[in-house]
Enzyme design. Structure first.
Site, PDB file in Angstrom:
ATOM      1  CB  SER A   1      -0.948   0.018   1.201  1.00  0.00           C
ATOM      2  OG  SER A   1      -0.231   0.163   2.413  1.00  0.00           O
TER       3      SER A   1
ATOM      4  CE  LYS B   1      -3.223   2.634   3.584  1.00  0.00           C
ATOM      5  NZ  LYS B   1      -2.804   1.385   4.220  1.00  0.00           N
TER       6      LYS B   1
END
Length: 231
Positions: free
Chosen positions: A125, A162
């Site tokens: 990701s 993230k």
């Protein structure tokens, strides 16, 4: 009398290939009714999905209920020769006259040994930010997270890595001076301003916490240890 053919042969009017309003969401749309109080929220939600090249329902989520970390233990003191010059392609050899100093990796990579942990990347990701599967990241729980830091976050009971975003969801002004160095808010303040988590891979979902969800920043990622020699 000529029978009508059902076709319009003039230069004006009638359907034309690729004409008309373009679909914003890469599919047919429909009209629905929503509560007035939820109108802005629905518009924001649609804007977030439309800004991504991949349809939102095809993007992956890498939220995980577990987080495998290892506490850092300083067991050795190794001084490594350090070349205090930029290394260019074709550099011949680390000759002794280029060595200016020595460095201890403990000093270079660890700011607070009691708050430092290591973990291995298990998702793609954050691939476009340089984090590959198998890379080892060093994280520090004592650092105050700020706008655009790479962080380990917990959303409700799931973990993710993230980029922390403390700006509006569309990202149009995330580089404004107003946001540079902006710290992650404490307590109830975090629910009164835009907070979201950006993936660095279009195949993965950004995370937009909803009202009522618990948001906690576990640590800030400080270093990425990447193996380049595969043997």
């Amino acid at each position: 009398m000529t029978e009508p053919t059902g076709k319009i042969t003039g230069k004006h009017g009638g359907p034309r290939p690729n004409s008309g309003r373009k679909h914003k969401y890469a599919e047919e749309t429909t009209v629905i009714r929503v509560p007035v109080s939820k109108k802005d929220y629905v518009q924001q939600l649609l804007a977030r999905t439309a800004s991504n090249e991949i349809p939102f329902d095809n993007r992956k989520s890498d939220l995980s209920p577990t987080l495998d970390l290892q506490r850092v233990e300083i067991r050795s003191d190794v001084k490594i020769p350090f070349m205090d010059e930029l290394i260019v392609a074709g550099f011949p050899s680390p000759a002794s006259d280029h060595i200016q100093d020595v460095v201890d990796l403990n000093d270079l990579l660890i700011r607070n040994k009691d708050a430092t942990f290591m973990g291995r990347i298990g998702s793609e990701s954050m691939l476009d930010a340089g984090f590959d599967i198998g890379d080892i990241v060093i994280i520090d729980r004592s650092i105050t997270p700020v706008h655009k830091d790479i962080v380990i976050a917990m959303i409700d009971n799931d973990f993710t890595m993230k980029q922390l975003m403390l700006c509006r969801y569309d990202g149009s002004d995330c580089d404004n001076k107003e946001y540079i160095g902006k710290p992650f808010p404490a307590g109830q303040e975090r629910y009164q301003q835009p907070i979201w988590f950006k993936a660095a891979n279009p195949a993965y979902k950004n995370i937009y916490p909803l009202p009522g969800q618990t948001i906690e920043i576990i640590a800030v990622v400080t270093h990425n240890i990447k193996k380049v020699c595969r043997r």
